[in-house]
Design a protein around this motif. Sequence first.
Motif: not given
Lengths: 447, 209
Positions: A71-74, B110-120
């Motif tokens: 879960g740390l990946v989020f 299932d899709l496990h969301m990972g790191p993300y960068s928020v765009g305006r």
Amino acid sequence: MSKDQKSNVQRIATILKGFDANNTPRRTHDILEDLGVTRSTGFGLLRAMVSAGWLERFDHGSLRLGPKACGLVFAALEVPEYQDARTLAATPISRSKLELAMPDLEWDPRLVRTVDASRFRRRAPYRIGFSNASTTNAWRRAMLQSMYYAEKISQAQIGEFLVRDAQDDPELQLHQIDELVREGIDLLLISITSVNDTALGERLNYLADEGLPIVAVDRRPNDRSSLVSFVTASDHRIGRISALWLAEQLKGRGRVWMLSGLEGASPALRRQQAALAVFSEFPGIRVENVSYTDWTEGSGYRVMDKLLDEARRTPDGVWCDSGLQGVGSLRRFIDGGGSIPAHTGGDLNEMYKLCLHHKVPMAALDYPASMGARALEIALDVLGGSTLPQRVEEPVRIVLPRGCETASVKADIWAERHVAWDLGNETVLSQGPALRAPKPSSKRNAS
Amino acid sequence: MTHSAYSRAVELFDALIHAPDKAPHATPAGLIQAAGIPSSSGYRHVAALEAEGFLRRNPAGTYLAGNSAIRTGFSGFGLGNVAPLSQPILLRLRQATQHTAFLAIVRDLDLHMGPYSVGRETRGTNLQPFYGFESIPNLSIGRPEETVLRSQNEQVVRRTGTLLAPVSSTRESLVVLGLILQPGWGATDQLIQSLESASQQITEALEGR
């Protein structure tokens, strides 16, 4: 700090970091041995981590990372400034404008090339040496402060942090590198005085061949084969975006004067080349002159004074690759009275103060001094045996005053929010959390 | 030390590590308060987690998940080699498109969301850690595909339009690079090109090893 002084919270972090990229199961015995704690403490922690889902049992006596660790990946990589409507009420870009505005992606393949540093893995505490090119300007001092901040944060892993200031002298730097090696450093951080100095390059290659890991920050030798990693920021982006903004701010027509930094310095050259390439795409933009300023306010002032004297009319825009000389240019216009043309260049707090106070249209991309802290983090990753990028770029944010966005160049943060009115003119805002951290004691400063 | 003391340490770790997800905190005190832990030991724990790379601070001092945390997350899926690529790729993609860019892992649909960068352009879309697919997607490496994701929060099901490009696959998982789309809009040619270009970078980097 020895391992047995760690808190259980820190031990949990250490246990999680001990698993490899493939989540290969580890024997409980090996985990406990690495942790260096008593069996009762170790088993107690592991049981609690399994129970909470941070670890899972794989086979008899083996453990691997569990669902909670997955879960740390989020994770957010940035705090989006524009989520707060009070601080950045940017006009949403219309769909048609967005199509036009979207710049090409500039991929540097080196950003995604990685290096396996497992051969450099060793036990903390480490002795790290930093051979710094100089501390002659505010940016370089800020970069060093950010490194000290990271050292303070990681003091449990760093037994000794030895810093030498080469005062822009390659010969002195060579001598200091030898001195650091004699003191038994585990890793050499370097910001090189001269990219073309053969003796320095050869010595770094020799040391790398002998097994010393070397990480460069800000300035690297031309031959990068001696380096494990290089921590920097995109000079190309700084030059390109600032020029694009100026050209669009002038609606594609006008006379531009360019003030670069230090002649022969690679960041100055790369920024200038990128900017000139952009200006050449606008037929109505005329670059009337290109000058060098050594990245100092005094030189920026003198160059602008001379140019104004010769031209007898102000330009429509002044492109500066940094605010280090940009403040000199601004000061000259302020002293002369009259209107001040649009400027580019960030870095110094004074640049923002002057532009905002005098309502000068500006665009700034701070060359992040926080790369000092990042370099020390990378050094610790190397000694921890991680896989890491060969080139690490600190993000460069676009800073614009409200109302100064153009079709292609949008603010990552407003200048009104970025400026620090309570801090001194010489403050370099891009040094990260080190900016407001207490300064280190003098005994740890560069010798 | 009793068993409950170890459990308490795990709870403290969990609380501190997830405190930045809920709201931005620019001081250790704010983070400690948000995590609901005693300030007497809180400062020491925050400093320790920053030193271990599980927390980091951005230029404004605000706490974020650290590189070690993201690396551990990917390693949990057996995909730790993706972690060093995430920051440079996602920041460039976000800057170029002004849309929220993310990496995610698809496992068992299932899709496990990972790191993300928020765009305006898509800042109004709050990302969730888990998603399902509205219909079974036709995903193949390097080919961006418009895909609708579904997330359920309490009794409310939300649909999120995305553009997904698989970049790597293993026996158990598929790694996808994605962009959040504006509600009601499809993917433009530029978004597709940008995603293709970015996904190619990751695929080549991963195959190069």
